[in-house]
Design a protein around this motif. Structure first.
Motif, PDB file in Angstrom:
ATOM      1  N   GLY A 100       0.944  -1.352   0.015  1.00  0.00           N
ATOM      2  CA  GLY A 100      -0.170  -0.042  -0.073  1.00  0.00           C
ATOM      3  C   GLY A 100       0.685   1.000   0.014  1.00  0.00           C
ATOM      4  N   TYR A 105      -4.201   2.768   0.182  1.00  0.00           N
ATOM      5  CA  TYR A 105      -5.405   2.641   1.149  1.00  0.00           C
ATOM      6  C   TYR A 105      -6.295   3.776   1.585  1.00  0.00           C
ATOM      7  CZ  TYR A 105      -3.050  -1.727   2.271  1.00  0.00           C
ATOM      8  OH  TYR A 105      -2.410  -3.045   2.133  1.00  0.00           O
ATOM      9  N   LYS A 158      -1.059  -0.732  -5.513  1.00  0.00           N
ATOM     10  CA  LYS A 158      -2.343  -1.595  -5.659  1.00  0.00           C
ATOM     11  C   LYS A 158      -2.508  -2.936  -5.965  1.00  0.00           C
ATOM     12  CE  LYS A 158      -7.442  -0.678  -5.848  1.00  0.00           C
ATOM     13  NZ  LYS A 158      -8.220   0.331  -6.269  1.00  0.00           N
TER      14      LYS A 158
END
Length: 314
Positions: A100, A105, A158
């Motif tokens: 992340g 996030y 991601k």
């Protein structure tokens, strides 16, 4: 990208008994095949990330090559002292796999947004920092991590990001990658922002603007030789990163350019996250757009630095 990275750890471990994997409270299915086939080299530590780094450093001091995986903010912020004293000070072979990086996030808010991880770890001696642009570049990176000397921070995106890299350009840790030639502006990227720069360069080309692209998958050590070569060929430079404009790729490039003492003035812009905590929730794409880390903003900023009349890009 994360799956590709962890799959590569498994494949590398099958052929190298020195390789260990340690996760921090990851899902039960994470690297299940690794766990089943090589249980003596697979560890799942609880929610105590500082301990994760300590265990990893201890194993590395015994000659092991350790891949430790958890969320990027937990590694870079929560474990800073352990990374400095246990890993970097002793130059041990631990590879921190950071889930992340950047705004991945976004639904979880500022506590989970790794917008300062590059800045934090750039300040640590002996630390290598890499941010691949896609899963294929991740594969080319992972093979080289086994014999790399010293600690390394691997910033993951991601997942499912479009493939924009090519194996026609040699990948080597510590080296910049010239993606595209152009005389009017130099776009410098790391991580997923390479894809944005490529799209922006295509649009700018329709306006008669030639954009060179220099991809920096290794943020530290920075390939200053290649960087300065390309900077010397233009007067306009933009850095594009999914990170704060303070302390990351943009800062590293700015420092290098400032100390090069070029005879010609360079017009320079950092595209990234301003000096703020995220004040909204949403998707990664929402926040990238909100902070102007997108194709349209690259085009607009380029034309502004070139002193050209602006128009709407489509």
């Amino acid at each position: 990208m994360r799956k590709t990275c962890l799959d590569q750890v498994y494949e590398l471990a099958k052929n190298d008994p020195r390789i260990f994997f340690i996760g921090s409270d990851l899902g039960y299915e994470t690297l299940k095949q690794f766990k089943n086939e090589m249980p003596d080299r697979f560890l799942m530590e609880g929610v105590s990330e500082a301990n994760l780094v300590g265990i990893s450093a201890g194993l590395a001091m015994e000659g092991k090559i350790v891949y430790a995986n958890t969320i990027a903010t937990f590694l870079s912020r929560r474990c800073f002292e352990q990374i400095v004293l246990d890993m970097a000070l002793h130059q041990v072979n631990v590879r921190l796999i950071a889930n992340g990086g950047g705004l991945v996030y976004a639904p979880l808010g500022p506590t989970h947004l790794a917008i300062d991880d590059l800045a934090i770890l750039r300040a640590v001696p002996n630390m290598t920092i890499v941010a691949p642009c896609d899963a294929e570049e991740m594969k080319r990176l992972m093979v080289q991590t086994v014999d790399h000397q010293g600690p390394m921070y691997i910033r993951l995106a991601k997942g499912g990001d479009p493939i924009v890299s090519t194996d026609h350009i040699p990948f080597k840790i510590g080296k910049a990658m010239p993606i595209r030639e152009g005389k009017d502006v130099l776009l410098i990227t790391t991580g997923i922002t390479l894809g944005l720069a490529i799209k922006a360069a295509d649009i700018l080309a329709k306006e008669g603007i030639e954009a060179a692209i220099l991809h920096m998958p290794t943020v530290k050590p920075l390939d200053t030789e290649t960087l300065l070569h390309y900077v010397s060929q233009t007067t306009v430079v933009l850095t594009v990163e999914e990170h704060s404009i303070i302390g990351g790729l943009g800062s590293a490039v700015a420092e290098t350019i400032a100390e090069a003492n070029f005879n010609t003035v360079k017009r320079f812009k950092r595209i990234g996250i301003p000096d703020v905590f995220a004040d909204r929730y949403g998707s990664q794409e929402d926040l990238l757009s909100y902070y102007g880390i997108d194709v349209q903003n690259i085009c607009v900023d380029t034309k502004q630095l070139l002193g050209l009349q602006l128009r709407t890009f489509v």
